[in-house]
Design a protein around this motif. Structure first.
Motif, short mmCIF file in Angstrom:
data_model
loop_
_atom_site.label_atom_id
_atom_site.label_comp_id
_atom_site.label_asym_id
_atom_site.label_seq_id
_atom_site.Cartn_x
_atom_site.Cartn_y
_atom_site.Cartn_z
N LYS A 91 0.83 -1.21 0.00
CA LYS A 91 0.00 0.00 0.00
C LYS A 91 0.87 1.26 0.00
O LYS A 91 0.58 2.25 -0.70
CB LYS A 91 -0.93 -0.02 1.21
N TYR A 97 -5.24 -2.94 -7.38
CA TYR A 97 -6.50 -3.06 -6.64
C TYR A 97 -6.84 -4.50 -6.26
O TYR A 97 -7.42 -4.75 -5.20
CB TYR A 97 -7.66 -2.41 -7.43
N ARG A 103 2.27 1.82 -3.40
CA ARG A 103 1.25 2.39 -4.29
C ARG A 103 1.04 3.87 -4.00
O ARG A 103 0.98 4.70 -4.91
CB ARG A 103 -0.07 1.63 -4.15
N ASP A 104 0.95 4.22 -2.70
CA ASP A 104 0.72 5.63 -2.36
C ASP A 104 1.87 6.50 -2.87
O ASP A 104 1.65 7.61 -3.37
CB ASP A 104 0.57 5.79 -0.84
N LEU A 112 -5.14 -5.18 -3.05
CA LEU A 112 -5.36 -4.26 -1.92
C LEU A 112 -6.83 -4.13 -1.52
O LEU A 112 -7.15 -3.43 -0.56
CB LEU A 112 -4.81 -2.87 -2.27
#
Ligand code: AMP
Ligand code: GLY
Length: 416
Positions: A386, A412, A389-390, A415
């Motif tokens: 995560k 997605y 990705r951020d 996550l």
């Protein structure tokens, strides 16, 4: 050491970047390269592959790495080997695993490797009869290379027959569609698995997932790929073992037994249905954008490429970072339909552990411009998926060019 990389995408850029991060003394050449690879090395102009091989010989290129399939289909590996140059990639014959879907499907069938049920046709009457025997949706594929556009999923028998007819008549994909593969639709999730082979032994890289559709939630038209992440937690150890033992190992062994020893990277595009892997396609080069997440995770990429070309994979120790990597593709305004106007790229700053791999860019007076297609790829690494990705999305927010489009939901499936 001098390294020549063949191709012009972010894939080729990411290979050079990973090698450069490992060893600052490497000298890079690209053919043809893009506006940003010229910041990492020298872009070469060449008339044909013989010409490129002669240049490489005269300039003492130590290793050539083939990024794109077009070179492989034209037999670049055979040509470079004839000149005695170390080259990473499969021979023209072994590259048929990608350049002909009919060859690939027959190969899977005779070697009992799991794939969707299928038929191969050059005649519309026989193709139509087979189509009518399947339950829609029905998958219709052009045999030859079509830059990722040769697969149509038809919702009805009539649509499938029209698509097959347009392919067979040469209307939709010219020569590449004169043979079609028609297959049953598989419902599951997709994984991209990459195995590097020296012909006998192989190593498997972390499992990745591509995002082929243009829009969030896998909507919109097909593209070359809009983002990727690795390792994918959707591939657990048991599934990975099964993929190695039931798909990669028998494929490499059968290629060798059939006289087409496979050296280079085997890219298995898989559909996982009820925990069982099915081969959708083989490619014989790295995926793009999958390569952009795999390369930065490998700590010893140069040794890995050399172990493959020099048949030394048996005792090779692949060193991987323990991180996750996420790549978000930023494409030009009219991608994937038509060309886009040139647009200047502006980058505010790079968040920690992030970088950009460049593809469709040109350089003018030290400035980079988006020149069409997939323009650049925002990549970030972190110890949690995560967070990676951020960070990748933070980087996307810092990049801009007129008409820039990117998916907001990369990774997605892992996550949600
Ligand atoms: P290919 O180039 O053969 O990998 O096909 C491109 C894309 O079409 C794949 O990534 C899948 O999303 C889809 N596809 C291909 N074959 C099938 C199939 N038999 N069932 C479902 N989807 C498929
Ligand atoms: N990302 C899929 C491919 O390179 O074919």
């Amino acid at each position: 050491m001098k390294i020549l990389i063949l191709g012009s995408g972010a894939r080729e850029y990411s290979i050079a970047l990973a090698l450069k991060n490992e060893n600052k003394n490497l000298e890079f050449y690209f053919a043809p390269g893009n506006g940003a690879t010229s910041n990492l090395g020298t872009n070469l102009e060449f008339s044909d592959l013989e010409n490129l091989a002669s240049f490489s010989k005269e300039n003492s290129i130590d290793l050539c790495i083939v990024g794109s399939e077009d070179f492989l289909e034209k037999g670049v590996v055979d040509i470079f080997q004839k000149h005695g140059i170390d080259i990473f990639g499969p021979s023209k014959r072994a590259a048929m695993l990608e350049s002909s879907k009919a060859f690939m499907k027959d190969f899977l069938k005779r070697n009992k490797i799991r794939t969707a049920a299928f038929g191969i046709f050059t005649d519309i009457k026989q193709a139509s009869d087979f189509i009518k025997s399947l339950t829609p949706p029905i998958v219709v594929k052009a045999d030859g290379l079509c830059a990722g556009k040769g697969v149509i999923i038809a919702k009805s028998h009539d649509e499938a027959i029209t698509v097959a007819s347009d392919m067979l008549s040469g209307k939709s994909f010219a020569q590449a569609g004169k043979t079609v593969v028609i297959e049953e639709f598989l419902d599951g999730f997709e994984l991209s698995i990459f195995a590097l082979s020296d012909g006998d032994d192989f190593v498997v890289l972390p499992a990745t997932q591509d995002h082929k559709k243009l829009k969030d939630n896998d909507e919109g038209p097909n593209t070359g790929g809009m983002g990727a992440y690795a390792p994918s937690p959707l591939a657990n150890d048991a599934l990975l073992e099964e993929i190695k033992n039931d798909i990669i190992k028998p494929t490499l062994k059968a290629m060798k037994d059939e006289g087409n020893e496979f050296k280079g990277v085997l890219f298995a595009g898989l559909m996982i249905v009820n925990s069982k892997p099915y081969v959708l396609e083989f490619n014989v080069r790295f995926g793009d954008p999958e390569c952009e997440v795999l390369m930065p995770l490998i700590e010893n990429p140069l040794d890995l490429f050399l172990a493959c070309t020099q048949k030394k994979l048996k005792n090779f120790n692949l060193k991987l970072k323990k991180d996750f990597a996420v790549a978000v593709v930023c494409a030009s305004k009219n991608y994937p339909f038509s060309s886009s106007p040139k647009a200047e790229i502006s980058i505010k700053s790079l968040p920690k552990n992030s970088h950009i791999s460049y593809a469709g860019v040109s350089k003018e007076k030290e400035k980079l411009f988006a020149s069409g297609g997939r323009v650049l790829v925002c990549v970030a690494l972190a110890s949690e998926l995560k967070e990676a990705r951020d960070l990748a999305y933070e980087l996307c927010e810092n990049v801009s060019f007129d008409g820039m489009q990117f998916r907001k939901d990369i990774a997605y499936q892992a996550l949600r």
